[in-house]
Scaffold this motif. Structure first.
Motif, PDB file in Angstrom:
ATOM      1  N   LEU A  40      45.014  27.048  31.603  1.00  0.00           N
ATOM      2  CA  LEU A  40      44.344  28.343  31.661  1.00  0.00           C
ATOM      3  C   LEU A  40      45.277  29.448  31.182  1.00  0.00           C
ATOM      4  N   SER A  41      44.679  30.455  30.636  1.00  0.00           N
ATOM      5  CA  SER A  41      45.403  31.525  29.964  1.00  0.00           C
ATOM      6  C   SER A  41      46.230  32.390  30.899  1.00  0.00           C
ATOM      7  N   ASN A  42      47.254  32.981  30.314  1.00  0.00           N
ATOM      8  CA  ASN A  42      47.932  34.101  30.947  1.00  0.00           C
ATOM      9  C   ASN A  42      46.880  35.174  31.272  1.00  0.00           C
ATOM     10  N   CYS A  43      47.136  35.966  32.303  1.00  0.00           N
ATOM     11  CA  CYS A  43      46.222  37.026  32.750  1.00  0.00           C
ATOM     12  C   CYS A  43      44.967  36.501  33.443  1.00  0.00           C
ATOM     13  N   SER A  44      44.986  35.235  33.860  1.00  0.00           N
ATOM     14  CA  SER A  44      43.868  34.695  34.628  1.00  0.00           C
ATOM     15  C   SER A  44      43.952  35.200  36.063  1.00  0.00           C
ATOM     16  N   THR A  45      42.902  35.814  36.546  1.00  0.00           N
ATOM     17  CA  THR A  45      42.856  36.278  37.932  1.00  0.00           C
ATOM     18  C   THR A  45      42.418  35.129  38.836  1.00  0.00           C
ATOM     19  N   PRO A  46      42.668  35.226  40.144  1.00  0.00           N
ATOM     20  CA  PRO A  46      42.155  34.200  41.062  1.00  0.00           C
ATOM     21  C   PRO A  46      40.637  34.048  40.963  1.00  0.00           C
ATOM     22  N   GLU A  47      39.934  35.155  40.726  1.00  0.00           N
ATOM     23  CA  GLU A  47      38.476  35.100  40.602  1.00  0.00           C
ATOM     24  C   GLU A  47      38.066  34.316  39.348  1.00  0.00           C
ATOM     25  N   TYR A  48      38.791  34.536  38.249  1.00  0.00           N
ATOM     26  CA  TYR A  48      38.494  33.782  37.024  1.00  0.00           C
ATOM     27  C   TYR A  48      38.766  32.302  37.232  1.00  0.00           C
ATOM     28  N   VAL A  49      39.877  31.969  37.882  1.00  0.00           N
ATOM     29  CA  VAL A  49      40.211  30.565  38.145  1.00  0.00           C
ATOM     30  C   VAL A  49      39.134  29.913  39.000  1.00  0.00           C
ATOM     31  N   GLN A  50      38.664  30.633  39.994  1.00  0.00           N
ATOM     32  CA  GLN A  50      37.597  30.106  40.857  1.00  0.00           C
ATOM     33  C   GLN A  50      36.330  29.842  40.041  1.00  0.00           C
ATOM     34  N   HIS A  51      36.017  30.756  39.142  1.00  0.00           N
ATOM     35  CA  HIS A  51      34.865  30.608  38.253  1.00  0.00           C
ATOM     36  C   HIS A  51      35.013  29.357  37.382  1.00  0.00           C
ATOM     37  N   VAL A  52      36.181  29.194  36.778  1.00  0.00           N
ATOM     38  CA  VAL A  52      36.430  28.039  35.918  1.00  0.00           C
ATOM     39  C   VAL A  52      36.432  26.744  36.725  1.00  0.00           C
ATOM     40  N   SER A  53      36.975  26.783  37.938  1.00  0.00           N
ATOM     41  CA  SER A  53      37.033  25.583  38.775  1.00  0.00           C
ATOM     42  C   SER A  53      35.636  25.049  39.080  1.00  0.00           C
ATOM     43  N   ARG A  54      34.675  25.939  39.238  1.00  0.00           N
ATOM     44  CA  ARG A  54      33.299  25.495  39.481  1.00  0.00           C
ATOM     45  C   ARG A  54      32.747  24.758  38.260  1.00  0.00           C
ATOM     46  N   ILE A  55      33.061  25.259  37.074  1.00  0.00           N
ATOM     47  CA  ILE A  55      32.624  24.590  35.839  1.00  0.00           C
ATOM     48  C   ILE A  55      33.279  23.218  35.734  1.00  0.00           C
ATOM     49  N   ILE A  56      34.564  23.162  36.016  1.00  0.00           N
ATOM     50  CA  ILE A  56      35.303  21.902  35.924  1.00  0.00           C
ATOM     51  C   ILE A  56      34.728  20.869  36.885  1.00  0.00           C
ATOM     52  N   LYS A  57      34.457  21.280  38.081  1.00  0.00           N
ATOM     53  CA  LYS A  57      33.972  20.356  39.111  1.00  0.00           C
ATOM     54  C   LYS A  57      32.678  19.676  38.687  1.00  0.00           C
ATOM     55  N   THR A  58      31.819  20.404  37.988  1.00  0.00           N
ATOM     56  CA  THR A  58      30.540  19.819  37.576  1.00  0.00           C
ATOM     57  C   THR A  58      30.679  18.911  36.360  1.00  0.00           C
ATOM     58  N   ASN A  59      31.844  18.893  35.714  1.00  0.00           N
ATOM     59  CA  ASN A  59      32.016  18.102  34.492  1.00  0.00           C
ATOM     60  C   ASN A  59      33.031  16.973  34.592  1.00  0.00           C
ATOM     61  N   THR A  60      33.797  16.937  35.671  1.00  0.00           N
ATOM     62  CA  THR A  60      34.811  15.867  35.803  1.00  0.00           C
ATOM     63  C   THR A  60      34.282  14.666  36.569  1.00  0.00           C
ATOM     64  N   GLU A  61      33.119  14.802  37.183  1.00  0.00           N
ATOM     65  CA  GLU A  61      32.452  13.683  37.865  1.00  0.00           C
ATOM     66  C   GLU A  61      33.366  12.994  38.869  1.00  0.00           C
ATOM     67  N   GLY A  62      34.134  13.795  39.602  1.00  0.00           N
ATOM     68  CA  GLY A  62      34.948  13.267  40.684  1.00  0.00           C
ATOM     69  C   GLY A  62      36.279  12.656  40.279  1.00  0.00           C
ATOM     70  N   ARG A  63      36.554  12.558  38.959  1.00  0.00           N
ATOM     71  CA  ARG A  63      37.833  11.970  38.554  1.00  0.00           C
ATOM     72  C   ARG A  63      38.959  12.991  38.718  1.00  0.00           C
TER      73      ARG A  63
END
Length: 315
Positions: A175-198
Motif C-alpha cells: 500500500l502507498s505512502n500517505c495511506s491513512t488507517p481509514e484507507y487501509v481499513q477500506h482496502v482490507s475489506r476489499i482484500i478479505k472478499t477476494n483472498t477466500e481465506g488464504r
C-alpha cells in the motif's frame, strides 16, 4: 521494516541496514528508480552478506525493466543468498519512470499478471512455454528452480480494481505512502472478499518525521502529501478511501493547496516522537496491516534506523 533509499551511496546503505538489524527491525526494503538510483537487486545481494538477520524486499521493482525470466532468476538467487528471507515487490511503474523509458502501458494489470504467472512457474522448476498478449516464452527452465524457491510476491496497488487483482494474484499487497488507517481499513475489506481465506500479507508504507518542531514537521509533511495526492488516480483513491471528498484535488493540481488541512496531512504522515509512531502503527495493525514499512526523509534515516523498538508485525 525500514525503507532505505538507494539514492544514498552504497556504504551508507550498508551502514543503515546494519543499524536496523542491531535495533530489531524485521527487515529492510530497497526501492529503485530507473536511471536515478542504485540497482535494488544488486544492493540486496550485497546486504544479504552483511545482515543475516534481516528480511529483504524490493519496494518496488518496475516490472517493465526486466523480463519475467530475468526477475525469476534474480529472485531465486536472492532467496538462496538470504536463506529464504527475500520478498519480490513489484509495481506497474510510476508514470515518470514510464516516460523516462519511453513506454506506455494502457493495460498495466494484465501485463503484470502475465509476468507474475511466468515468474511463479519458473521458480517452481517448470519448463515454461507461454504465449500471451505481452510475453512469449519457449521451453525455459530455471536450473535451480525447486519448490523451496517459492519466493513471496507482493504487488503495489492503490485503486480498487488493482487491489482486487492483487488480492487474487499475489501473496501480498504494497500500500502507498500517505495511506491513512481509514484507507487501509477500506482496502482490507476489499482484500478479505477476494483472498477466500488464504494467507495474505498487507504491507504499508508510513512516512515518519521524528521532529519536535511541529511547524517545521508540518511543512515537510505537507510537501510529501502534496506530491502524492496530485498524481492522477492516486489522490482520488487515497482520499475517497479515507472518507475525504476528493474535489480538493482539482485545485491542488492547479497549484492551490488551500483545501489540504493540517489534520489531513497529519493523518497521512506521522510527525513527532516515537510514541506517536507506535500509536499510528497500532492503528494500522488494527486496520489490517501486517508489515509496516517506515520511510523518512534522507536527513532522518540514520536516526530512524536506531529506533529501539521492533517495528515489524510480520514473523
Amino acid at each position: 521494516m525500514l525503507q532505505i533509499s538507494t539514492q544514498l551511496d552504497s556504504q551508507a546503505v550498508i551502514r543503515i541496514a546494519e543499524s536496523a538489524q542491531r535495533n530489531g527491525y524485521y527487515g529492510v526494503t530497497i526501492p529503485e528508480q530507473i536511471g536515478s538510483s542504485e540497482d535494488a537487486l544488486v544492493t540486496i545481494g550485497a546486504l544479504s552478506q552483511r545482515c543475516d538477520g534481516l528480511h529483504f524486499m524490493t519496494h518496488v521493482l518496475n516490472h517493465h525493466a526486466r523480463h519475467p525470466l530475468a526477475l525469476a532468476m534474480s529472485a531465486s538467487t536472492l532467496s538462496h543468498l538470504t536463506s529464504g528471507r527475500f520478498i519480490l515487490g513489484l509495481g506497474t511503474g510510476a508514470y515518470s519512470t514510464l516516460q523516462t523509458m519511453n513506454l506506455e502501458d494502457p493495460h498495466p494489470i494484465a501485463k503484470i499478471g502475465e509476468s507474475i504467472g511466468i515468474i511463479r512457474r519458473h521458480l517452481a522448476g517448470e519448463e515454461v512455454t507461454f504465449n500471451g498478449e505481452y510475453y512469449s516464452v519457449s521451453s525455459a527452465r530455471l536450473t535451480h528452480g525447486k519448490k523451496r524457491d517459492a519466493v513471496p510476491i507482493y504487488v503495489a496497488a492503490i485503486q480498487e480494481k488493482a487491489v482486487r487483482f492483487v488480492s487474487k494474484t499475489a501473496d501480498g499487497i504494497l500500500l502507498s505512502n500517505c495511506s491513512t488507517p481509514e484507507y487501509v481499513q477500506h482496502v482490507s475489506r476489499i482484500i478479505k472478499t477476494n483472498t477466500e481465506g488464504r494467507e495474505f500479507q498487507v504491507a504499508c508504507t508510513i512516512s515518519y518525521l521524528p521532529v519536535s518542531d511541529s511547524s517545521e514537521g508540518l511543512k515537510s509533511a505537507r510537501a510529501i502529501v502534496e506530491r502524492y495526492l496530485v498524481m492522477p488516480g492516486i489522490g482520488e483513491a487515497l482520499l475517497s478511501g479515507s472518507w475525504v471528498d476528493p474535489k480538493i484535488l482539482a485545485d491542488m493540481r492547479k497549484g492551490d493547496h488551500g483545501g489540504l488541512t493540517d489534520e489531513m496531512v497529519e493523518s497521512m504522515v506521522v510527525i513527532g516522537d516515537q510514541d506517536r509512531l507506535m500509536e499510528r502503527l497500532e492503528r494500522l495493525k488494527k486496520a489490517g496491516v501486517t508489515t509496516p514499512i517506515i520511510t523518512t526523509l534522507p536527513g532522518f534515516i540514520e536516526q530512524v534506523a536506531r529506533l529501539p523498538k521492533d517495528l515489524g508485525f510480520a514473523e
